[in-house]
Scaffold this motif. Structure first.
Motif, short mmCIF file in Angstrom:
data_model
loop_
_atom_site.label_atom_id
_atom_site.label_comp_id
_atom_site.label_asym_id
_atom_site.label_seq_id
_atom_site.Cartn_x
_atom_site.Cartn_y
_atom_site.Cartn_z
N UNK A 1 -1.50 -20.13 -0.34
CA UNK A 1 -1.52 -18.86 0.37
C UNK A 1 -1.98 -17.77 -0.59
N UNK A 2 -2.52 -16.71 -0.05
CA UNK A 2 -2.95 -15.58 -0.87
C UNK A 2 -1.70 -14.89 -1.39
N UNK A 3 -1.59 -14.82 -2.70
CA UNK A 3 -0.41 -14.25 -3.35
C UNK A 3 -0.35 -12.73 -3.17
N UNK A 4 0.84 -12.21 -3.24
CA UNK A 4 1.05 -10.78 -3.17
C UNK A 4 0.39 -10.09 -4.37
N UNK A 5 -0.23 -8.94 -4.14
CA UNK A 5 -0.82 -8.19 -5.25
C UNK A 5 0.19 -7.32 -5.99
N UNK B 1 3.53 0.84 2.91
CA UNK B 1 4.87 0.29 3.06
C UNK B 1 4.91 -0.77 4.16
N UNK B 2 4.19 -0.55 5.24
CA UNK B 2 4.14 -1.54 6.33
C UNK B 2 3.51 -2.85 5.85
N UNK B 3 2.45 -2.76 5.06
CA UNK B 3 1.80 -3.97 4.55
C UNK B 3 2.72 -4.73 3.60
N UNK B 4 3.44 -3.99 2.76
CA UNK B 4 4.38 -4.62 1.83
C UNK B 4 5.48 -5.34 2.60
N UNK C 1 4.96 -11.25 3.87
CA UNK C 1 5.38 -12.65 3.96
C UNK C 1 5.07 -13.27 5.32
N UNK C 2 4.89 -12.46 6.34
CA UNK C 2 4.61 -13.00 7.67
C UNK C 2 3.14 -12.87 8.09
N UNK C 3 2.31 -12.31 7.23
CA UNK C 3 0.89 -12.14 7.56
C UNK C 3 0.13 -13.46 7.42
N UNK C 4 -0.91 -13.61 8.22
CA UNK C 4 -1.79 -14.77 8.11
C UNK C 4 -2.67 -14.60 6.87
N UNK D 1 -6.18 -11.47 3.40
CA UNK D 1 -7.52 -11.34 2.82
C UNK D 1 -8.11 -9.96 3.16
N UNK D 2 -7.93 -9.51 4.38
CA UNK D 2 -8.45 -8.20 4.79
C UNK D 2 -7.81 -7.08 3.96
N UNK D 3 -6.51 -7.17 3.73
CA UNK D 3 -5.82 -6.17 2.91
C UNK D 3 -6.33 -6.24 1.48
N UNK D 4 -6.44 -7.43 0.93
CA UNK D 4 -6.90 -7.59 -0.45
C UNK D 4 -8.30 -6.99 -0.63
N UNK D 5 -9.15 -7.11 0.38
CA UNK D 5 -10.49 -6.52 0.30
C UNK D 5 -10.47 -5.01 0.30
N UNK D 6 -9.44 -4.41 0.88
CA UNK D 6 -9.32 -2.95 0.93
C UNK D 6 -8.76 -2.35 -0.36
N UNK D 7 -7.99 -3.11 -1.10
CA UNK D 7 -7.27 -2.55 -2.26
C UNK D 7 -8.16 -1.85 -3.28
N UNK D 8 -9.31 -2.42 -3.65
CA UNK D 8 -10.15 -1.70 -4.63
C UNK D 8 -10.61 -0.33 -4.14
#
Length: 65
Positions: free
Chosen positions: A9-13, A34-37, A41-44, A49-56
């Protein structure tokens, strides 16, 4: 018998720096909301992946939306 292991699974950043400035929208450590955090654990994997792409794009822009 298969030697294939299931994909990881994609690990937490999370960086362990859990701070949300007053009026800020993103954690100063991982740049998630805060909602993403809370939901991580329940996200697909697709949602993670979509969140990880937004972080930068969020680094340096901690404005309230």
């Amino acid at each position: 018998m298969s030697d294939a292991t299931p994909p990881q699974r994609i690990a937490s950043p999370c960086t362990g720096v859990c701070r949300l400035p007053t009026g800020g929208h993103y954690c100063l450590g991982c740049h998630r909301t805060l909602d993403e955090i809370a939901a991580w654990s329940s996200l697909s994997d697709a949602e993670r992946h979509a969140i990880m792409n937004e972080l930068p794009h969020r680094q340096g822009s901690n404005h309230a939306e």
